[in-house]
Design a protein around this motif. Structure first.
Motif, PDB file in Angstrom:
ATOM      1  N   VAL A  11       0.951  -1.297   0.041  1.00 60.87           N
ATOM      2  CA  VAL A  11      -0.070  -0.025  -0.183  1.00 60.87           C
ATOM      3  C   VAL A  11       0.895   1.417  -0.085  1.00 60.87           C
ATOM      4  CG1 VAL A  11      -1.555   1.537   1.306  1.00 60.87           C
ATOM      5  CG2 VAL A  11      -2.100  -1.228   1.033  1.00 60.87           C
TER       6      VAL A  11
ATOM      7  N   PHE B 146       1.832   2.478  -3.380  1.00 57.13           N
ATOM      8  CA  PHE B 146       0.742   2.822  -4.168  1.00 57.13           C
ATOM      9  C   PHE B 146       1.037   4.506  -4.617  1.00 57.13           C
ATOM     10  CE2 PHE B 146      -3.436   4.506  -5.286  1.00 57.13           C
ATOM     11  CZ  PHE B 146      -3.646   3.454  -6.262  1.00 57.13           C
ATOM     12  N   THR B 147       1.289   5.272  -3.630  1.00 60.89           N
ATOM     13  CA  THR B 147       1.555   6.552  -3.705  1.00 60.89           C
ATOM     14  C   THR B 147       2.824   6.917  -4.394  1.00 60.89           C
ATOM     15  OG1 THR B 147       2.064   7.149  -1.715  1.00 60.89           O
ATOM     16  CG2 THR B 147      -0.177   7.107  -1.891  1.00 60.89           C
TER      17      THR B 147
ATOM     18  N   LYS C  95       0.136   0.877 -10.224  1.00 62.87           N
ATOM     19  CA  LYS C  95      -0.997   1.237  -9.261  1.00 62.87           C
ATOM     20  C   LYS C  95      -1.940   0.107  -9.201  1.00 62.87           C
ATOM     21  CE  LYS C  95      -0.131   6.084  -8.675  1.00 62.87           C
ATOM     22  NZ  LYS C  95      -0.855   7.130  -7.994  1.00 62.87           N
TER      23      LYS C  95
ATOM     24  N   ILE D 138      -0.751  -3.247  -7.769  1.00 66.82           N
ATOM     25  CA  ILE D 138      -0.689  -3.306  -6.422  1.00 66.82           C
ATOM     26  C   ILE D 138      -2.010  -3.148  -5.885  1.00 66.82           C
ATOM     27  CG2 ILE D 138      -0.445  -1.639  -4.214  1.00 66.82           C
ATOM     28  CD1 ILE D 138       2.093  -0.600  -5.643  1.00 66.82           C
ATOM     29  N   LEU D 139      -3.071  -2.554  -6.315  1.00 69.56           N
ATOM     30  CA  LEU D 139      -4.524  -2.542  -5.941  1.00 69.56           C
ATOM     31  C   LEU D 139      -5.191  -4.202  -6.136  1.00 69.56           C
ATOM     32  CD1 LEU D 139      -6.744  -0.712  -4.776  1.00 69.56           C
ATOM     33  CD2 LEU D 139      -7.325  -0.484  -7.224  1.00 69.56           C
TER      34      LEU D 139
ATOM     35  N   LEU E  99      -7.387   2.558   0.903  1.00 69.11           N
ATOM     36  CA  LEU E  99      -6.803   2.708  -0.076  1.00 69.11           C
ATOM     37  C   LEU E  99      -7.970   2.382  -1.138  1.00 69.11           C
ATOM     38  CD1 LEU E  99      -4.584   3.020  -2.204  1.00 69.11           C
ATOM     39  CD2 LEU E  99      -4.193   0.422  -2.206  1.00 69.11           C
TER      40      LEU E  99
END
Length: 143
Positions: free
Chosen positions: A102, A105-106, A114, A117-118, A134
């Motif tokens: 997580v 992600f940013t 992204k 990762i999600l 998230l």
């Protein structure tokens, strides 16, 4: 004459890479700490295709041996290898990796990273508070 040598050398290199990839795929059939340690030796191979095969072969539920190495790939490798490392972590499903993923992600700008990762964190630990945050953030950004 050197062109012929270079051509043969390239062909030999391709053949060697194919043999290595076949060996790495076969190793997946024999899960165990020794095998997983051997697979990680190929994560940073000069041939990205060999690296990808090693990463994919290490993607076995519970293979915590590979987790630290996979995060090293996520930190410093090209996107194609990062994607494979994230996918491997989703298969391994070590609960401690969801929160760590997580955080990335940013930091990533690439949409494909992204998205991976999600998908991975929702596969690893969908009920983790950071994963839920998230998900809410992504949903609110899309509306």
């Amino acid at each position: 004459m050197s062109a012929g040598i270079d051509s043969t050398s390239t062909e030999d290199g391709k053949e060697e890479a194919e043999k290595t990839k076949t060996m790495l795929r076969l190793l997946k059939c024999f899960p165990g700490d020794d095998v997983f340690a051997l697979l990680t030796d190929y994560f940073f191979h000069p041939d990205n295709n060999v690296s990808i095969t090693a990463i994919q072969s290490s993607a076995v539920d519970g293979n915590v041996e590979a987790v630290g190495h996979l995060f090293s790939i996520i930190k410093k490798s090209p996107p194609v290898l990062k994607i494979e490392a994230i996918r491997a972590l989703a298969v391994i499903k070590d609960p401690g990796t969801a929160e760590h993923l997580v955080q990335y992600f940013t930091t990533f700008k690439e949409t494909c990273l992204k998205q991976e990762i999600l998908e991975a964190v929702n596969e690893i630990q969908p009920d983790h508070e950071r994963v839920l945050e998230l998900n809410r953030g992504v949903l609110s950004d899309s509306t």
